[in-house]
Design an enzyme around this catalytic site. Structure first.
Site, short mmCIF file in Angstrom:
data_model
loop_
_atom_site.label_atom_id
_atom_site.label_comp_id
_atom_site.label_asym_id
_atom_site.label_seq_id
_atom_site.Cartn_x
_atom_site.Cartn_y
_atom_site.Cartn_z
N CYS A 2 0.82 -1.22 0.00
CA CYS A 2 0.00 0.00 0.00
C CYS A 2 0.85 1.27 0.00
CB CYS A 2 -0.88 0.04 1.25
SG CYS A 2 -1.97 -1.36 1.37
N ARG A 27 5.57 -0.07 -5.93
CA ARG A 27 5.47 -0.83 -4.69
C ARG A 27 4.55 -2.05 -4.81
NH1 ARG A 27 6.71 2.65 -0.01
NH2 ARG A 27 5.21 1.54 1.25
N LYS A 486 13.72 -15.72 -9.01
CA LYS A 486 13.53 -14.70 -10.04
C LYS A 486 12.60 -15.23 -11.12
CE LYS A 486 14.67 -11.98 -8.60
NZ LYS A 486 15.19 -11.28 -7.47
O1 M6R Z 1 13.31 -5.00 0.93
P1 M6R Z 1 13.75 -6.37 1.33
O2 M6R Z 1 15.10 -6.70 0.78
O3 M6R Z 1 13.69 -6.60 2.80
O4 M6R Z 1 12.71 -7.34 0.65
C1 M6R Z 1 12.74 -8.71 0.91
C2 M6R Z 1 11.90 -9.46 -0.09
O5 M6R Z 1 10.57 -9.07 -0.01
C3 M6R Z 1 12.40 -9.25 -1.52
O6 M6R Z 1 13.75 -9.58 -1.66
C4 M6R Z 1 11.57 -10.09 -2.51
O7 M6R Z 1 11.84 -11.44 -2.33
C5 M6R Z 1 11.86 -9.64 -3.93
N1 M6R Z 1 10.64 -9.55 -4.66
C6 M6R Z 1 12.78 -10.54 -4.66
O8 M6R Z 1 12.93 -10.25 -6.00
#
Ligand code: M6R
Length: 609
Positions: A2, A27, A486
């Site tokens: 959000c 986001r 990925k």
């Molecule tokens: O902002 P963060 O690195 O804490 O986020 C962690 C995960 O949400 C983030 O790495 C997520 O897995 C990505 N979409 C990976 O591409």
């Protein structure tokens, strides 16, 4: 996840709010809405399921105007994505409110409010907050008092922005567990989930602290702390150029960010020409803390967790420091035993991930020596709450699938390894060898990017597939995990990673001519073992896609396709091989026609549990 934008100005704000929402699109969200107080002091609301462009269409067809307003992109948690569940939520045609976070006691509050005569029309956990605010205002409190009385009833996480037609030039905000910044203008002030949303109107920001309330009008901005006392928070000026979200000549942010990696890696390592300078990047308090480190506990989520898994190999092999790595959502709820002298390392691109933040906050004061965060976002919650900070210099990452943030995290963690190794007797020449390898890294990554066409060619074989296996051994196993993540994130192909030695303990049963198997195969001491594992695949009809060092002795043959990777120093290979796997996922997704930058159901910044 959000996104919130709000404005109180002496000018019309609908376009500012819509532009803010466009800037928050990265986001991840599934509906959008906006509420304005018009010149007759009526609430005017548009809400739409789907993209911000749908909201823009609504505004074009039925334009609403006002100098005070709030807007929101919603990533559904409670209740399906729909116009009804979209924010803002209103109460009594008087109050409108947007929310980021999760209200855990919403069910009890629903009962209480229903008994008080409020009709709850949405399935969200948010609507109750609008009614609570309305209820306090109806009892005669000021907007500030009403918000103070409301937030004490909320359990869970929130960033809030609300407007009330009886206070037509005011927006009131509050935060606990979810980020909220205030943007400072002249004759106008703003609130938003992050600074990106407001860069078109200001470069001056106040980062609100936990449990702060904030009241903005066109000419005033007042922050109150949890006790209700007025407090001054510093106004920080964001430097030019740090947050450009321009696609340039690229079709997607993901491919742009993949190609930005040589520069991002170089920037992250810049100036660290010797071990002493490497250590300085962790801050003034680092040496005293590093002197006492006997063990490292890494906590992170998703791709950042994979960076932690790679670091474990470096920390144990190079620095001789014991290391454990755990996903934050498990770590935070587990009863733990920690050894004396353990450094807690949290890794997070956004610095706002709810589980990682909770893990940090849940860590007992006597459990760890101290905490270090590796993050890409200055002033994020994790950066503000950790003892030591290493800021990667990847630049803003817009694509939901993390690419340059991951590889720069790896550079940071290799630098941490160096800093700890110095204290454990790693020879000067080996230290310098690693520094030289890091200096050479951008060139190696550039050479890998030049394989883009070859990877694109390989990717065609994946388009019709529903599953894929990724194999690696040793330090390349977490890289295989990252490759699989990925691919599944952006192409929606089910992908799993295994350490190649595990194949015959189960996953080999899955191998047939419909299961592409991707192998990460640098020329290391496990290469011969990996080759045997790959033979097991080939002899069962599997099709192999081997990302192999030029010198590893692989050749294209029946059911084996090779991507010849540049030869590089072993310590940087995990980073270099990652880049090729990122390209593979990108090209598969591109050909499948998925939304590469905003994959379904996912959010860039996961600020709820
Ligand atoms: O902002 P963060 O690195 O804490 O986020 C962690 C995960 O949400 C983030 O790495 C997520 O897995 C990505 N979409 C990976 O591409």
């Amino acid at each position: 996840m959000c996104g919130i934008v709000a404005a109180a100005a002496r000018r019309e704000v609908s376009e500012i709010l819509l532009e803010g929402l466009r800037r928050l699109e990265y986001r991840g969200y599934d509906s959008a809405g906006m509420a304005l107080i018009d010149e007759k002091h009526n609430l005017k609301i548009h809400k739409r399921k789907g993209k911000v462009s749908e909201l823009e269409n609504a505004q074009r067809q039925h334009p609403y105007h006002g100098n005070t307003g709030i807007a929101h992109t919603r990533w559904a948690t409670h209740g399906e994505p729909s116009g009804l569940n979209a924010h803002p939520h209103i109460s009594g045609q008087r109050v409108a409110l947007v929310h980021n976070g999760i209200i855990e006691n919403h069910a009890a509050l629903r009962v209480e409010l229903s008994e008080a005569g409020y009709e709850i029309t949405s399935a969200t956990d948010t609507e109750v907050i609008a009614h609570l605010l309305h209820s306090s205002l109806s009892a005669g409190g000021s907007l500030l008092q009403a918000m103070q009385q409301t937030v004490v009833k909320l359990e869970g996480a929130y960033a809030l922005a609300a407007i009330d037609i009886a206070n037509p030039d005011t927006v009131i905000g509050a935060r606990k567990g979810s980020p909220l910044v205030a943007g400072v203008g002249i004759g106008e002030n703003f609130l938003a989930s992050d600074t990106m949303a407001l860069r078109q109107v200001t470069d001056r920001f106040i980062y609100l602290e936990e449990e702060d309330l904030v009241c903005i009008t066109p000419d005033s901005l007042q922050v109150y702390n949890a006790d209700g006392s007025k407090v001054q928070r510093p106004v920080e000026r964001i430097k030019e150029g740090l947050e450009t979200a321009d696609l340039g000549s690229f079709d997607h942010y993901m491919i742009k960010e993949i190609f930005e990696q040589p520069a991002a890696l170089e920037a992250t390592f810049a100036g660290a020409t010797n071990a002493q300078k490497v250590e300085e990047r962790f801050g003034l308090a680092a040496p005293a803390l590093f002197d006492r480190v006997k063990k490292v506990q890494i906590v992170a989520c998703g791709t950042s967790f994979h960076a932690g898994l790679v670091a474990r190999y470096w920390l144990e092999e190079i620095a001789g420091v014991s290391c454990e790595v755990e996903v934050a959502s498990e770590f935070r709820y587990r009863k733990r035993v920690q050894y004396e002298g353990t450094l807690l390392v949290v890794i997070s691109q956004s610095g706002e991930t709810a589980d990682t933040l909770a893990a940090l906050r849940n860590a007992n004061a006597d459990e760890f020596l101290g905490s270090l965060v590796v993050s890409n976002v200055d002033n994020s919650s994790l950066v503000r709450e950790c003892d030591l900070v290493f800021l990667t210099r990847a630049g803003i990452e817009i694509g939901v699938a993390s690419t340059k943030a991951f590889t720069t995290q790896l550079v940071a963690l290799l630098m941490l390894t160096l800093a700890l190794s110095r204290r454990r007797g790693l020879s000067e020449s080996r230290q310098q060898d690693i520094i030289t390898a890091l200096q050479y890294l951008p060139r190696c990554v550039q050479q890998t990017l030049e394989l883009n066409d070859a990877v694109q060619h390989l990717s065609e074989a994946f388009i019709s597939k529903r599953h894929a296996l990724f194999l690696g051994r040793g330090i390349q196993y977490p890289i295989a995990m990252e490759g699989a993540l990925k691919l599944k994130e952006i192409s929606y192909i089910h992908a799993e990673a295994y350490p190649a030695g595990e194949l015959k303990h189960g996953p080999l049963a899955l191998v047939d001519d419909d299961m592409p198997v991707v192998a990460v195969a640098p020329n290391d001491e496990l290469l011969e073992k990996l080759k045997s594992n790959l033979e097991e695949v080939r002899s069962r009809g599997g099709e192999l896609f081997v990302f192999a060092d030029k010198e590893a002795g692989f050749a294209n043959e029946s059911r084996v396709r090779i991507l010849p990777m540049p030869h590089c120093h072993e310590v940087i290979r995990p980073i270099v091989y990652t880049v090729a796997l990122q390209l593979l996922s990108y090209h598969v997704a591109l050909q499948k026609g998925t939304d590469v930058d905003k994959p379904r159901n996912l959010a860039k910044s996961v600020t709820v549990e």
